[in-house]
Design a protein around this motif. Structure first.
Motif, short mmCIF file in Angstrom:
data_model
loop_
_atom_site.label_atom_id
_atom_site.label_comp_id
_atom_site.label_asym_id
_atom_site.label_seq_id
_atom_site.Cartn_x
_atom_site.Cartn_y
_atom_site.Cartn_z
N VAL A 72 30.35 27.38 43.36
CA VAL A 72 29.62 28.65 43.46
C VAL A 72 28.53 28.56 44.53
O VAL A 72 28.38 29.46 45.37
N THR A 73 27.78 27.46 44.52
CA THR A 73 26.67 27.31 45.46
C THR A 73 27.15 27.17 46.90
O THR A 73 26.67 27.87 47.80
N GLN A 74 28.09 26.26 47.12
CA GLN A 74 28.48 25.92 48.49
C GLN A 74 29.59 26.80 49.07
O GLN A 74 29.63 27.00 50.29
N VAL A 75 30.48 27.32 48.21
CA VAL A 75 31.62 28.10 48.71
C VAL A 75 31.40 29.60 48.51
O VAL A 75 31.34 30.37 49.48
N THR A 76 31.27 30.02 47.25
CA THR A 76 31.13 31.46 46.98
C THR A 76 29.91 32.05 47.67
O THR A 76 29.99 33.14 48.25
N PHE A 77 28.80 31.34 47.63
CA PHE A 77 27.56 31.86 48.21
C PHE A 77 27.12 31.09 49.46
O PHE A 77 25.97 31.20 49.90
N LEU A 135 41.99 31.72 43.39
CA LEU A 135 40.99 32.58 42.76
C LEU A 135 39.58 31.99 42.92
O LEU A 135 38.62 32.73 43.15
N THR A 136 39.46 30.67 42.81
CA THR A 136 38.14 30.04 42.94
C THR A 136 37.56 30.19 44.34
O THR A 136 36.36 30.06 44.54
N GLY A 137 38.42 30.46 45.32
CA GLY A 137 37.95 30.63 46.69
C GLY A 137 37.62 32.06 47.04
O GLY A 137 37.23 32.36 48.17
N GLY A 138 37.75 32.97 46.08
CA GLY A 138 37.47 34.38 46.33
C GLY A 138 35.98 34.67 46.44
O GLY A 138 35.13 33.83 46.12
N GLY A 139 35.66 35.88 46.87
CA GLY A 139 34.27 36.29 46.98
C GLY A 139 33.68 36.66 45.63
O GLY A 139 34.41 36.77 44.63
N ALA A 140 32.37 36.88 45.59
CA ALA A 140 31.69 37.18 44.33
C ALA A 140 32.24 38.43 43.66
O ALA A 140 32.49 38.44 42.45
N GLU A 141 32.45 39.49 44.42
CA GLU A 141 32.95 40.74 43.84
C GLU A 141 34.34 40.54 43.25
O GLU A 141 34.65 41.05 42.17
N GLU A 142 35.18 39.81 43.95
CA GLU A 142 36.54 39.55 43.48
C GLU A 142 36.51 38.75 42.19
O GLU A 142 37.27 39.04 41.24
N LEU A 143 35.65 37.75 42.12
CA LEU A 143 35.57 36.90 40.93
C LEU A 143 35.03 37.68 39.74
O LEU A 143 35.50 37.51 38.61
N LEU A 144 34.05 38.54 39.97
CA LEU A 144 33.46 39.30 38.88
C LEU A 144 34.41 40.38 38.36
O LEU A 144 34.28 40.83 37.22
N ALA A 145 35.36 40.78 39.18
CA ALA A 145 36.33 41.80 38.77
C ALA A 145 37.54 41.17 38.09
O ALA A 145 38.39 41.88 37.52
N LEU A 146 37.63 39.85 38.11
CA LEU A 146 38.78 39.15 37.56
C LEU A 146 38.82 39.23 36.03
O LEU A 146 37.80 39.05 35.36
N ASP A 147 39.99 39.49 35.49
CA ASP A 147 40.19 39.46 34.04
C ASP A 147 40.54 38.01 33.67
O ASP A 147 41.70 37.62 33.65
N VAL A 148 39.50 37.24 33.38
CA VAL A 148 39.70 35.83 33.09
C VAL A 148 40.52 35.62 31.83
O VAL A 148 41.33 34.70 31.76
N SER A 149 40.32 36.48 30.85
CA SER A 149 41.05 36.33 29.59
C SER A 149 42.56 36.46 29.81
O SER A 149 43.35 35.70 29.24
N GLU A 150 42.95 37.40 30.66
CA GLU A 150 44.37 37.58 30.95
C GLU A 150 44.93 36.37 31.68
O GLU A 150 46.03 35.89 31.36
N HIS A 151 44.18 35.88 32.67
CA HIS A 151 44.65 34.71 33.41
C HIS A 151 44.72 33.49 32.50
O HIS A 151 45.68 32.71 32.56
N ARG A 152 43.73 33.34 31.64
CA ARG A 152 43.73 32.21 30.70
C ARG A 152 44.94 32.27 29.77
O ARG A 152 45.52 31.24 29.42
#
Length: 264
Positions: A72-77, A135-152
């Motif tokens: 999150v620190t080095q890649v997303t932001f 998915l981990t390489g996506g931007g902040a908006e993309e990650l926050l819009a992700l349905d993690v429960s569905e992917h899990r």
């Protein structure tokens, strides 16, 4: 498990800020989400890291972000931090919660690919591994819009199939999924190939127990006594689970996990 281990030197202390905790046996003080811990230094290091348990913060020694903090620190932001750029604080903390879940899934999927008996699901596991990494390489908006429960849920279906393949022949008596085993006397128990997915093993006596090829995904091992237990080939065991338990030099752990410093 490259990239799935916490590198605190490359993180902006996210676990010490984003997460809340209450005064209890695990934490000496109350802390709201988004508020820096009183022990967080200006360089994002913990001022009492080597003395957390002695100072009343054993809960901190249990937590592990699976490398989500540095991602999150080095890649997303891109190296920004919440202190120098307060505007990123709220989205950064929210993304951290999502990223940790994704990195935990990466841990499980990577382990699945190492299980020879789970060969029939390796193609699906590899596909989901690549998808999760993307998915981990996506931007902040993309990650926050992700349905993690569905992917899990998609990942969990593969993990369950992998577990069944590795534990083939265990029989119905070996299915203890979600079982309430809090404080159970299981010293020397034969739990070989047992499914303990999501089982409550809080304070259980597992001294000398055979947990080889046992599925421990989601099992609550807080305060469980693992002295002399065989977990060397346990399935989907994580560092936080091990950190939450107690053990000794005779406890056998999977090669990917470290023996906690507080074990005797």
């Amino acid at each position: 498990m490259s990239g799935l281990r916490a590198d605190c030197a490359s993180c902006s202390g996210l676990c010490c800020v984003a997460l809340p905790f209450g005064r209890s046996a695990d934490f000496a003080v109350d802390k709201d989400a988004g508020t820096p811990c009183v022990n967080l230094r200006d360089d994002f290091r913990c001022a009492i890291h080597s003395r957390l348990r002695e100072r009343g913060f054993p809960g901190c020694t249990v937590f592990d972000c699976f490398g989500a903090g540095q991602q999150v620190t080095q890649v997303t932001f891109a190296g920004r931090d919440w202190r120098d750029d307060p505007g990123v604080a709220e989205p950064m903390f929210a993304v951290f919660a999502v990223m940790r879940q994704l990195h935990e899934l990466l841990w499980y999927l990577t382990e699945t690919l190492s299980l020879v008996a789970a060969g029939p699901v390796h193609e699906d596991a590899r596909r989901l591994l690549h998808q999760t990494r993307a998915l981990t390489g996506g931007g902040a908006e993309e990650l926050l819009a992700l349905d993690v429960s569905e992917h899990r849920a998609h990942v969990n279906a593969v993990l369950l199939r992998a577990s069944d393949l590795v534990r083939a022949g265990a029989g119905r008596r070996k299915d203890r999924r979600g079982a309430n085993l809090m404080g159970a006397r299981l010293k020397g128990a034969d739990l070989h190939k047992t499914s303990l997915r999501g089982a409550y093993l809080i304070g259980a006596d597992l001294r000398g127990a055979d947990l080889s090829l046992a599925d421990l995904i989601g099992a609550d091992l807080r305060g469980a006594n693992l002295a002399g237990a065989d977990l060397g080939t346990s399935l989907f065991l994580t560092q936080p689970q091990v950190n939450a338990a107690t053990g000794d030099a005779a406890t056998t752990l999977p090669p990917a996990l470290e023996r906690p410093r507080h074990w005797f």
